[in-house]
Design a protein around this motif. Structure first.
Motif, mmCIF file in Angstrom:
data_model
loop_
_atom_site.group_PDB
_atom_site.id
_atom_site.type_symbol
_atom_site.label_atom_id
_atom_site.label_comp_id
_atom_site.label_asym_id
_atom_site.label_seq_id
_atom_site.Cartn_x
_atom_site.Cartn_y
_atom_site.Cartn_z
ATOM 1 N N ARG A 169 0.814 -1.217 0.000
ATOM 2 C CA ARG A 169 0.000 0.000 0.000
ATOM 3 C C ARG A 169 0.848 1.268 0.000
ATOM 4 N N PHE A 170 2.163 1.119 0.236
ATOM 5 C CA PHE A 170 3.030 2.283 0.368
ATOM 6 C C PHE A 170 4.367 2.007 -0.330
ATOM 7 N N SER A 171 4.509 2.522 -1.530
ATOM 8 C CA SER A 171 5.760 2.319 -2.261
ATOM 9 C C SER A 171 6.919 3.012 -1.553
ATOM 10 N N PRO A 172 8.073 2.337 -1.467
ATOM 11 C CA PRO A 172 9.251 3.008 -0.904
ATOM 12 C C PRO A 172 9.840 4.031 -1.873
ATOM 13 N N HIS A 173 9.359 4.035 -3.109
ATOM 14 C CA HIS A 173 9.889 4.949 -4.131
ATOM 15 C C HIS A 173 9.073 6.241 -4.216
ATOM 16 N N LEU A 174 7.729 6.116 -4.182
ATOM 17 C CA LEU A 174 6.879 7.297 -4.351
ATOM 18 C C LEU A 174 5.444 6.959 -3.968
ATOM 19 N N VAL A 175 4.861 7.783 -3.114
ATOM 20 C CA VAL A 175 3.439 7.672 -2.782
ATOM 21 C C VAL A 175 2.768 8.985 -3.168
ATOM 22 N N LEU A 176 1.842 8.908 -4.116
ATOM 23 C CA LEU A 176 1.089 10.073 -4.547
ATOM 24 C C LEU A 176 -0.232 10.115 -3.796
ATOM 25 N N ALA A 177 -0.472 11.174 -3.056
ATOM 26 C CA ALA A 177 -1.710 11.325 -2.276
ATOM 27 C C ALA A 177 -2.544 12.433 -2.907
ATOM 28 N N PHE A 178 -3.761 12.086 -3.319
ATOM 29 C CA PHE A 178 -4.619 13.045 -4.009
ATOM 30 C C PHE A 178 -5.459 13.848 -3.006
ATOM 31 N N SER A 179 -4.759 14.466 -2.078
ATOM 32 C CA SER A 179 -5.383 15.311 -1.065
ATOM 33 C C SER A 179 -4.330 16.312 -0.623
ATOM 34 N N ALA A 180 -4.526 16.919 0.546
ATOM 35 C CA ALA A 180 -3.564 17.866 1.099
ATOM 36 C C ALA A 180 -3.628 17.792 2.620
ATOM 37 N N PRO A 181 -2.541 18.129 3.304
ATOM 38 C CA PRO A 181 -2.544 18.069 4.772
ATOM 39 C C PRO A 181 -3.614 18.939 5.405
ATOM 40 N N GLU A 182 -4.048 19.991 4.728
ATOM 41 C CA GLU A 182 -5.086 20.863 5.278
ATOM 42 C C GLU A 182 -6.395 20.104 5.493
ATOM 43 N N LEU A 183 -6.595 19.017 4.753
ATOM 44 C CA LEU A 183 -7.762 18.158 4.967
ATOM 45 C C LEU A 183 -7.375 16.883 5.694
ATOM 46 N N ALA A 184 -6.337 16.223 5.220
ATOM 47 C CA ALA A 184 -6.021 14.876 5.695
ATOM 48 C C ALA A 184 -5.149 14.847 6.936
ATOM 49 N N GLY A 185 -4.503 15.949 7.264
ATOM 50 C CA GLY A 185 -3.584 15.943 8.390
ATOM 51 C C GLY A 185 -2.204 15.489 7.968
ATOM 52 N N ALA A 186 -1.317 15.341 8.927
ATOM 53 C CA ALA A 186 0.061 14.949 8.637
ATOM 54 C C ALA A 186 0.131 13.488 8.248
ATOM 55 N N ALA A 187 1.191 13.129 7.563
ATOM 56 C CA ALA A 187 1.417 11.733 7.170
ATOM 57 C C ALA A 187 2.903 11.431 7.284
ATOM 58 N N ALA A 188 3.232 10.156 7.167
ATOM 59 C CA ALA A 188 4.627 9.748 7.234
ATOM 60 C C ALA A 188 5.416 10.358 6.084
ATOM 61 N N GLY A 189 6.719 10.388 6.240
ATOM 62 C CA GLY A 189 7.576 10.920 5.198
ATOM 63 C C GLY A 189 7.473 10.132 3.912
ATOM 64 N N GLY A 190 7.774 10.786 2.815
ATOM 65 C CA GLY A 190 7.733 10.124 1.519
ATOM 66 C C GLY A 190 6.445 10.322 0.756
ATOM 67 N N VAL A 191 5.410 10.845 1.412
ATOM 68 C CA VAL A 191 4.147 11.094 0.738
ATOM 69 C C VAL A 191 4.231 12.422 -0.009
#
Length: 385
Positions: A169-191
């Motif tokens: 579910r989480f590529s070590p190369h690249l994770v594209l998240a179709f949202s923003a921290p202003e909605l989703a909150g913080a996330a782990a590095g690499g996103v």
């Protein structure tokens, strides 16, 4: 020119965000192809000229509507996500062998894309079409987590590299998240937060735009494409609440299953099987929905506040994000009354704070870059690989 292979489940909400990214890559001269169990669906959304490799796999069906919480999660994994991965794997392998991609772009719920790419030594990126996984939805559920980890290990042994360690579910190369921290909150590095991928899409013709009354606020009610079988009571409650406010509000209810029997097509409430959603969002004052990630993000892309009534899966997490951000009000899907729903509508329509919060997220979404930003990250990954 690089080659990108998108591996997606046969679900509209997971294909739509990838469509804009694929178009952006193709516009730069890259070659793009798809792997999906429903080639027709991909071509309807991405264009008839889309190059699609066939694979096995079926759309989820027959889930008991009363399932909630951990049992609903277990059902989703046991009866849809894991079987889908196993069924898709041979087709994904064949597509990788024939297409020879520089990068596999695997939807976060299309595990076959990640595991097969890892096994075949191809760099892969994650397309995260929901941000729910970034908030650890299994926190406080150690037995469910242990069960899930075991099932993923078994899946890796069957179709992936047994020596691999990456969570599919989480590529070590690249994770594209179709949202923003202003909605989703913080996330782990690499996103990489790229905001919603908003692109032109096929829209149903014949929507009666002349029906909209400029003197009243328009409210869109939709439960997305995966809740057709469970929404009858909720849609009826929405219709009642809207009619009670007909002096200042009119409603458009999307009812693809005909659960309302076509009744209510009048000057106050329009009941239709489908709508040109992106175009309509430019004209509405509020959205009532199931807290599906795409619907929420498309509404907030337009700065439209929401009433969210999560049904299952990631929807409770997304609904919590909306409420925590102040961009909407959460109600209970199965128990909400017309009075409670009406009060929620009054809040999002009448209190400036909701619209201000929705506008703040709109600004963040548009600054994130959308499909072109996602294409930038994938382009860079292909050059590095």
């Amino acid at each position: 020119m690089s080659r990108f292979l998108f591996v997606v489940p046969p679900l509209t909400g997971h294909i739509n965000p990838a469509v804009g990214v694929a178009a952006a890559l193709a516009g730069r001269g890259h070659r793009v192809a798809w792997v999906c169990a429903d080639a027709g669906l991909v071509r309807r959304l991405a264009g008839e000229g889309a190059e699609v490799f066939a694979c096995a796999g079926a759309v989820e069906g027959g889930r008991p509507p009363e399932l909630r919480g951990p049992e609903a999660l277990r059902f989703l994994w046991e009866w849809f996500l894991l079987p889908l991965a196993e069924a898709m794997a041979p087709g994904v392998r064949a597509a990788v062998e024939e297409f020879r991609p520089d990068v596999v772009v695997a939807d976060q719920q299309a595990f076959a894309g990640a595991l097969v790419a890892e096994r075949m030594g191809v760099v892969w990126a994650t397309s995260a079409t929901t941000s729910a996984e970034f908030t650890d939805p299994l926190a406080g559920l150690p037995r469910v987590r242990e069960w899930l980890d075991g099932r993923l290990a078994g899946l890796r042994a069957a179709i992936g590299d047994p020596a691999g360690t990456a969570d599919p579910r989480f590529s070590p190369h690249l994770v594209l998240a179709f949202s923003a921290p202003e909605l989703a909150g913080a996330a782990a590095g690499g996103v990489r937060w790229v905001g919603p991928s908003i692109a032109a899409r096929p829209s149903p013709s014949g929507f009666p735009w002349e029906w909209l009354d400029a003197g009243r606020a328009t409210v869109l009610v939709t439960l997305g494409t995966a809740n057709t079988d469970v929404g009858g009571r909720f849609l009826d409650v929405c219709r009642v609440a809207l009619r009670e406010r007909a002096d200042r509000v009119q409603g458009v209810i999307v009812d693809p299953g005909g659960l309302l029997g076509g009744a209510g097509d009048d000057k106050d409430v329009l009941v239709v099987p489908s709508v040109p959603q992106l175009a309509l969002l430019e004209r509405v004052a509020a959205v009532v929905c199931h807290a599906g990630h795409n619907t929420v993000c498309e509404a907030l892309w337009h700065g439209v506040p929401l009433v969210v009534a999560p049904v299952r899966d990631d929807q409770p997490v997304v609904a919590g994000q909306v409420a925590d951000a102040g961009a909407g009000v959460r109600v209970r899907f199965g128990r909400v009354t017309a009075r409670r729903l009406g009060a929620a509508l009054d809040t999002v329509l009448g209190e400036p704070a909701c619209r201000v919060a929705a506008g703040r997220i709109r600004t963040a979404f548009r600054a994130a870059g959308g499909a072109p930003a996602a294409a930038d990250h994938l382009d860079a990954l292909a050059r590095e690989s």
